[in-house]
Design an enzyme around this catalytic site. Structure first.
Site, PDB file in Angstrom:
ATOM      1  N   SER A 223       0.835  -1.201   0.000  1.00 60.31           N
ATOM      2  CA  SER A 223       0.000   0.000   0.000  1.00 60.31           C
ATOM      3  C   SER A 223       0.868   1.249   0.000  1.00 60.31           C
ATOM      4  O   SER A 223       1.965   1.261   0.575  1.00 60.31           O
ATOM      5  CB  SER A 223      -0.903   0.006   1.240  1.00 60.31           C
ATOM      6  OG  SER A 223      -1.537   1.265   1.403  1.00 60.31           O
ATOM      7  N   TYR A 249      -1.509   0.129  10.634  1.00 59.22           N
ATOM      8  CA  TYR A 249      -1.589  -0.334   9.254  1.00 59.22           C
ATOM      9  C   TYR A 249      -0.346   0.073   8.458  1.00 59.22           C
ATOM     10  O   TYR A 249       0.289  -0.764   7.804  1.00 59.22           O
ATOM     11  CB  TYR A 249      -2.842   0.230   8.590  1.00 59.22           C
ATOM     12  CG  TYR A 249      -2.997  -0.165   7.145  1.00 59.22           C
ATOM     13  CD1 TYR A 249      -3.445  -1.436   6.796  1.00 59.22           C
ATOM     14  CD2 TYR A 249      -2.700   0.732   6.116  1.00 59.22           C
ATOM     15  CE1 TYR A 249      -3.595  -1.807   5.465  1.00 59.22           C
ATOM     16  CE2 TYR A 249      -2.837   0.373   4.785  1.00 59.22           C
ATOM     17  CZ  TYR A 249      -3.287  -0.897   4.469  1.00 59.22           C
ATOM     18  OH  TYR A 249      -3.427  -1.261   3.146  1.00 59.22           O
TER      19      TYR A 249
END
Length: 398
Positions: A223, A249
């Site tokens: 990501s 995250y």
């Protein structure tokens, strides 16, 4: 179609051709850091942090324009005889990846928490393809990334077949925005375990099968949020710092790139196992299933900017199937580039963050990860040499 990877050298910061000054500086810092001890950092500098958030915002605003040259769905080569494991294959990007690979003729193993759902999907795809008369080669195996025992048992079951594995796609992930900090039964922060530790253990334990399938690939779905992450190898579970879900995250995604880069560097070129991180873009998928309802509603109000799952699957499918990718990986290895191959949402090379280039911290993340997943420091070398390795989880001997 995507650009020619074979004509590219060091990937630029924005994913274009040529090495950017920021990328050169990051690589220099990484190599310097590997040989000279520096004061311990506790977070990203303001400039790095700001550049990271600018990258996130830029991807959100311009990803659809940058990827407008790609076909949707991505055209895949024939994949008959290719065995591919896909984690998290019952929803979102993973579902699209599994569906399209199956339709291209690959033998797809859906590694999932809910086998019944996966079986229903296979039946649905089979019914849809019955008109063409083409049988699908897909199967289901149970895997729970919140249990390292489950990961080790899954790898044991696959390795016991003595069959080649050509591609491992570590797709499954979580992003619990706004949620309190949670830990797995193994004692690890859930983002770190699902997004990094469990995929790392799976990749390591499947090395024997990947060697049998050589040339083979490990594709990690990453990501752009890694650019705002920072990993302290002594606090990977974020017990010492104030917890924020976005931090959990982003740190897990940076840890994944760091570990992948060390794995890429340590696997001998002659082994033929390539490691790639693919960024899908900003996608409306179930990775955000735990988001507050107001955030989910906002996702649906801005559909132009956000990819759907089929669009988001393209970079991973490209990384898993395009014949140029192994050559690109070999080029990076031969040039001693400090980061593994990273493929952007537009199927072009991208440069990881400056912090991802820091070889000193990448080495620490490598060592700590092996400790956390229950493998000895020399596990990779033994596995490549064909020797057995004892894992603390699942009573596994790879």
């Amino acid at each position: 179609m995507a650009g020619d990877l074979r004509q590219r050298r060091a990937p630029a910061q924005d994913g274009g051709e040529g090495a950017s000054s920021a990328g050169d500086e990051a690589a220099a810092n990484g190599k310097e850091g590997a040989g000279e001890p520096r004061g311990k950092r506790e977070a990203l500098g303001w400039l790095e942090w700001g550049r990271g958030w600018m990258a996130v915002v830029g991807e959100f605003l311009f990803q659809r324009i940058a990827a407008s040259h790609l076909a949707n769905p991505l055209e895949l080569p024939p994949l008959e005889g290719v065995s591919i494991i896909v984690t998290g294959a019952t929803s979102g990007i993973g579902l699209e990846i599994a569906r399209q690979l199956t339709q291209a003729g690959a033998h797809v193993v859906m590694a999932v928490r809910r086998p019944k759902v996966a079986q229903e999907l296979i039946q649905k795809w089979q019914n849809e393809s019955s008109e063409t008369g083409t049988p699908l080669n897909a199967e289901v195996m149970e895997l729970d990334l919140l249990s390292l025992d489950s990961v080790a048992k899954f790898a044991d079951a696959w390795n016991a077949r003595m069959a080649p594995l050509h591609v491992l796609i570590n797709n499954a992930g979580i992003f619990a925005i706004g949620e309190p900090q949670r830990f797995s039964k193994d004692g690890h922060e859930e983002h770190m375990q699902v997004n990094h530790l469990a995929p790392a253990l799976l990749a390591m334990l499947l090395i024997p099968s990947l060697l049998r399938g050589s040339p083979s690939r490990i594709v990690n779905v990453n990501s752009i949020m890694h650019t705002v992450g920072f990993v302290d190898a002594e606090d990977m579970n974020l017990r010492k710092r104030k917890y924020r879900s976005w931090l959990g995250y982003s740190n897990s995604k940076l840890a994944q790139i760091k570990f992948s880069s060390m794995l890429h560097k340590r696997i001998p070129a002659e082994a033929g196992v390539n490691v790639i991180c693919a960024s899908p873009g900003i996608v409306d998928t179930n990775v955000a299933r735990d988001l507050p309802k107001v955030v989910v509603a906002a996702y649906h109000l801005i559909p132009y900017f956000i990819f759907d799952a089929q669009e988001g699957s393209r970079s991973t499918l490209f990384a898993a199937s395009d014949p140029q990718v192994p050559e690109y990986c070999e080029m990076l290895k031969s040039e001693d580039w400090p980061v593994c191959a990273c493929i952007s949402y537009d199927c072009n090379p991208m440069n990881a963050s400056e912090e991802a280039h820091n070889l000193e911290t990448s080495q620490l993340v490598w060592e700590k990860t092996l400790e956390m997943i229950g493998l000895p420091p020399d596990a990779l070398e033994k596995l490549i040499a064909g020797e057995s390795v004892q894992c603390r989880y699942g009573q596994q001997e790879a």
